[in-house]
Design a protein around this motif. Sequence first.
Motif, PDB file in Angstrom:
ATOM      1  N   LEU A 185       0.833  -1.207   0.000  1.00 28.71           N
ATOM      2  CA  LEU A 185       0.000   0.000   0.000  1.00 28.71           C
ATOM      3  C   LEU A 185       0.867   1.257   0.000  1.00 28.71           C
ATOM      4  N   ILE A 186       1.954   1.243   0.762  1.00 31.58           N
ATOM      5  CA  ILE A 186       2.859   2.391   0.782  1.00 31.58           C
ATOM      6  C   ILE A 186       3.503   2.595  -0.585  1.00 31.58           C
ATOM      7  N   PHE A 187       3.984   1.502  -1.189  1.00 32.67           N
ATOM      8  CA  PHE A 187       4.570   1.582  -2.525  1.00 32.67           C
ATOM      9  C   PHE A 187       3.584   2.197  -3.515  1.00 32.67           C
ATOM     10  N   ALA A 188       2.349   1.648  -3.539  1.00 36.51           N
ATOM     11  CA  ALA A 188       1.354   2.110  -4.504  1.00 36.51           C
ATOM     12  C   ALA A 188       0.993   3.569  -4.279  1.00 36.51           C
ATOM     13  N   ALA A 189       0.860   3.977  -3.013  1.00 34.06           N
ATOM     14  CA  ALA A 189       0.507   5.372  -2.715  1.00 34.06           C
ATOM     15  C   ALA A 189       1.624   6.326  -3.135  1.00 34.06           C
ATOM     16  N   VAL A 190       2.875   5.945  -2.867  1.00 28.69           N
ATOM     17  CA  VAL A 190       4.004   6.802  -3.258  1.00 28.69           C
ATOM     18  C   VAL A 190       4.088   6.935  -4.774  1.00 28.69           C
ATOM     19  N   VAL A 191       3.952   5.807  -5.486  1.00 23.45           N
ATOM     20  CA  VAL A 191       4.019   5.845  -6.951  1.00 23.45           C
ATOM     21  C   VAL A 191       2.869   6.664  -7.512  1.00 23.45           C
ATOM     22  N   LEU A 192       1.661   6.482  -6.967  1.00 25.84           N
ATOM     23  CA  LEU A 192       0.503   7.242  -7.440  1.00 25.84           C
ATOM     24  C   LEU A 192       0.707   8.729  -7.242  1.00 25.84           C
ATOM     25  N   GLY A 193       1.179   9.126  -6.068  1.00 25.91           N
ATOM     26  CA  GLY A 193       1.398  10.550  -5.814  1.00 25.91           C
ATOM     27  C   GLY A 193       2.452  11.148  -6.722  1.00 25.91           C
ATOM     28  N   ALA A 194       3.558  10.421  -6.922  1.00 21.56           N
ATOM     29  CA  ALA A 194       4.639  10.935  -7.770  1.00 21.56           C
ATOM     30  C   ALA A 194       4.197  11.070  -9.212  1.00 21.56           C
ATOM     31  N   LYS A 195       3.520  10.051  -9.730  1.00 19.72           N
ATOM     32  CA  LYS A 195       3.094  10.083 -11.134  1.00 19.72           C
ATOM     33  C   LYS A 195       2.016  11.140 -11.357  1.00 19.72           C
ATOM     34  N   ALA A 196       1.053  11.231 -10.440  1.00 23.27           N
ATOM     35  CA  ALA A 196      -0.033  12.195 -10.613  1.00 23.27           C
ATOM     36  C   ALA A 196       0.479  13.628 -10.546  1.00 23.27           C
ATOM     37  N   SER A 197       1.421  13.907  -9.652  1.00 24.06           N
ATOM     38  CA  SER A 197       1.947  15.272  -9.553  1.00 24.06           C
ATOM     39  C   SER A 197       2.716  15.663 -10.806  1.00 24.06           C
ATOM     40  N   GLY A 198       3.366  14.696 -11.446  1.00 30.26           N
ATOM     41  CA  GLY A 198       4.118  15.000 -12.667  1.00 30.26           C
ATOM     42  C   GLY A 198       3.238  15.328 -13.854  1.00 30.26           C
ATOM     43  N   LEU A 199       1.986  14.846 -13.841  1.00 27.88           N
ATOM     44  CA  LEU A 199       1.096  15.099 -14.978  1.00 27.88           C
ATOM     45  C   LEU A 199       0.647  16.554 -15.041  1.00 27.88           C
ATOM     46  N   GLY A 200       0.823  17.302 -13.954  1.00 30.11           N
ATOM     47  CA  GLY A 200       0.421  18.705 -13.969  1.00 30.11           C
ATOM     48  C   GLY A 200       1.200  19.534 -14.963  1.00 30.11           C
ATOM     49  N   SER A 201       2.401  19.079 -15.301  1.00 28.18           N
ATOM     50  CA  SER A 201       3.224  19.831 -16.263  1.00 28.18           C
ATOM     51  C   SER A 201       3.167  19.237 -17.663  1.00 28.18           C
ATOM     52  N   TYR A 202       2.154  18.417 -17.946  1.00 28.98           N
ATOM     53  CA  TYR A 202       2.080  17.788 -19.266  1.00 28.98           C
ATOM     54  C   TYR A 202       1.869  18.836 -20.374  1.00 28.98           C
ATOM     55  N   LYS A 203       1.008  19.813 -20.113  1.00 30.74           N
ATOM     56  CA  LYS A 203       0.744  20.829 -21.124  1.00 30.74           C
ATOM     57  C   LYS A 203       2.016  21.616 -21.438  1.00 30.74           C
ATOM     58  N   THR A 204       2.765  21.955 -20.396  1.00 29.49           N
ATOM     59  CA  THR A 204       4.025  22.672 -20.611  1.00 29.49           C
ATOM     60  C   THR A 204       4.994  21.834 -21.433  1.00 29.49           C
ATOM     61  N   ALA A 205       5.057  20.531 -21.137  1.00 32.35           N
ATOM     62  CA  ALA A 205       5.945  19.650 -21.894  1.00 32.35           C
ATOM     63  C   ALA A 205       5.505  19.535 -23.344  1.00 32.35           C
ATOM     64  N   ARG A 206       4.186  19.492 -23.577  1.00 29.49           N
ATOM     65  CA  ARG A 206       3.699  19.396 -24.957  1.00 29.49           C
ATOM     66  C   ARG A 206       4.010  20.664 -25.758  1.00 29.49           C
ATOM     67  N   ILE A 207       3.820  21.833 -25.130  1.00 22.12           N
ATOM     68  CA  ILE A 207       4.127  23.096 -25.825  1.00 22.12           C
ATOM     69  C   ILE A 207       5.616  23.177 -26.135  1.00 22.12           C
ATOM     70  N   ARG A 208       6.438  22.756 -25.188  1.00 21.38           N
ATOM     71  CA  ARG A 208       7.890  22.769 -25.406  1.00 21.38           C
ATOM     72  C   ARG A 208       8.263  21.850 -26.567  1.00 21.38           C
ATOM     73  N   LYS A 209       7.615  20.707 -26.642  1.00 22.81           N
ATOM     74  CA  LYS A 209       7.907  19.782 -27.745  1.00 22.81           C
ATOM     75  C   LYS A 209       7.529  20.410 -29.082  1.00 22.81           C
ATOM     76  N   GLU A 210       6.371  21.060 -29.136  1.00 26.88           N
ATOM     77  CA  GLU A 210       5.947  21.694 -30.396  1.00 26.88           C
ATOM     78  C   GLU A 210       6.924  22.792 -30.802  1.00 26.88           C
ATOM     79  N   GLN A 211       7.390  23.562 -29.839  1.00 27.01           N
ATOM     80  CA  GLN A 211       8.357  24.622 -30.146  1.00 27.01           C
ATOM     81  C   GLN A 211       9.678  24.037 -30.649  1.00 27.01           C
ATOM     82  N   CYS A 212      10.140  22.982 -29.989  1.00 27.26           N
ATOM     83  CA  CYS A 212      11.387  22.333 -30.432  1.00 27.26           C
ATOM     84  C   CYS A 212      11.217  21.708 -31.808  1.00 27.26           C
ATOM     85  N   GLN A 213      10.025  21.188 -32.088  1.00 27.24           N
ATOM     86  CA  GLN A 213       9.789  20.571 -33.391  1.00 27.24           C
ATOM     87  C   GLN A 213       9.762  21.621 -34.499  1.00 27.24           C
ATOM     88  N   GLU A 214       9.158  22.766 -34.221  1.00 24.04           N
ATOM     89  CA  GLU A 214       9.151  23.849 -35.215  1.00 24.04           C
ATOM     90  C   GLU A 214      10.576  24.332 -35.479  1.00 24.04           C
TER      91      GLU A 214
END
Length: 591
Positions: A482-511
């Motif tokens: 349960l501790i493992f799953a909770a830690v992994v869930l928290g870490a992965k979910a918090s990282g998704l908050g910057s997905y939009k920023t990562a996508r915009i950066r990728k589009e800029q680098c691709q252009e």
Amino acid sequence: SSEALSNPRSKNTRLTPTPTETDLKAMQRILASPRAGRPSAARVVWCALALVSVFFATADAQCYLEDANAECTVCWTTTYGSADDKTGTTKMSACPSDIKVEWVKPLPAEMTEYKDYVTEYKISVNPAKYSIVKKQDSKSGKMNSVPHANIHSCIASRGACTPFVGNTPGLSTHTPAVVGQIAADGASETFVSDVQLTREQYTIIAHVRFYTPNADPSLPATKIDAAVGVSREILQEVAEVSADSYISTAIMGAIILIVFGGIYYGARSGKLDIDGMLEALYSDEVTLPIDVLTGLGDVTAFSVSVFTIILYDPNTVQVVPAAILFLVFAWLGSVYNAWNDVMQLWQIHLLKNHRHKFMEMVTTKMVKQTVKQARRLSTEIGIERTQSPDGIQRRCSLAGEIVNDEKGNTMLEGHLAAHIRDEAQSEHKFNVMLDLEVANREIRRKRGDVITIITESIPITAIQTYVLLNADEVQAITVITLIFAAVVLGAKASGLGSYKTARIRKEQCQERYHEVFDIVLPEASGKGDIEAGNNKVVPIVAPNVVQVGAKAGGTQAAPVGPNGIAVFSSDPQVLPPVVAASGEVPPAPLE
């Protein structure tokens, strides 16, 4: 009797000495006195009181079975009718004074659960009255005067505690049996046992067994089981904070304050590069291995929980199908993400140690992706060309090569790869390609995080929470999972908050990548030629001069590049120099 063995506390089986023949004859004489034809009521009452006094005169005969803390010893004497008799006949009574079991080191009056207590006990036998028959130990082969001695602990509310009560959870527990010798003077060696009990009221007996010859030499030796008991209440362990705990906590707090104080001082004085430390801590070389270990560790712990607890606990049997299903999904997702993380670590290794191999690998991957995208857009633009009423036609171009049906993917890939290899010799252009690869890597990791959350973290957390709330006992593996799953869930979910920023950066680098390496991939919009505020390069097949709307509202001649492609941009600063079909340089850039 059998009733006495099973329930020694019964009123019909009180442990008292049997009336002697002399006592019974005296009572008979009183009742049958020749002075009266019939015995008077007074005589009957007197005889009844005399019988009661005979049966209950000796208090010691009750021993621990009636008074749990009585010091006298109870004996169970078993005689055998023949050599084939394995059961024998057992009689219970208070031991004579010639046989005595006593505590050498009694158990303490106050005992707490789950704590080991060492107790010592011994037996004394009068050698003038009892000869000892030694028995051979089946394991060591040694002859012992005492072939069996141990401690029995019986829950008081479950009934009497005798040497014949089995080692049964919820009823009685036994310490391991030990053996020993009885000396010539009748005193035995001291037996030692460790006692550990759960919270309950117990009757605890020290049991010692020995054998003595039968009166009939042709019969097997008589077995005598002797026991003395005490009553103990096992209390709940009271958790108290020790002085060592306070001291160790104070030391840890002081160390933390010193470390953070040193970091603060180093940062303020400029002697410590905090940003560099954090960049190293959050670098791919650190986070990728942690991702692999936590992902595989989580699913491994869940597997152990499923096959050791969930499958066998009756309270969790209803969740077994879901547990098996998500166990399979968790392993698939975890292995997939671990493989991607390992491949990214390999790329990092190549970049640092084998730059040429890294460039070849990245070039091959980017070329395949770019050609595939160009082929798709070319098909869409071809459909648009047949539908557009104004006759404007767009084309995809890879390093000057127009993408059409006449040119295969192999040709286009070879042409673009050679161009990228040549251009990437420049450090600036290599960094442009590297930026795009890093942006793609970040997007892949975040998409992998989504897979982990859906297939692993959420299901495992839900199932383990159910197990924690419903299982008979809380096992350590359940808490760890349960501790493992909770830690992994928290870490992965918090990282998704910057997905939009990562996508915009990728589009800029691709252009930027398309611009630097001369890759033209217009959108098949079919309406506007130039999007306001967008620096996209839009090729159009047209005559040498194409009239387009000027900024002020008029028309202006557009410069035409190689292969008759007119190049436009909404920003004159990024417009590359082009040469018209006639070979003349255009007089001025477009507004």
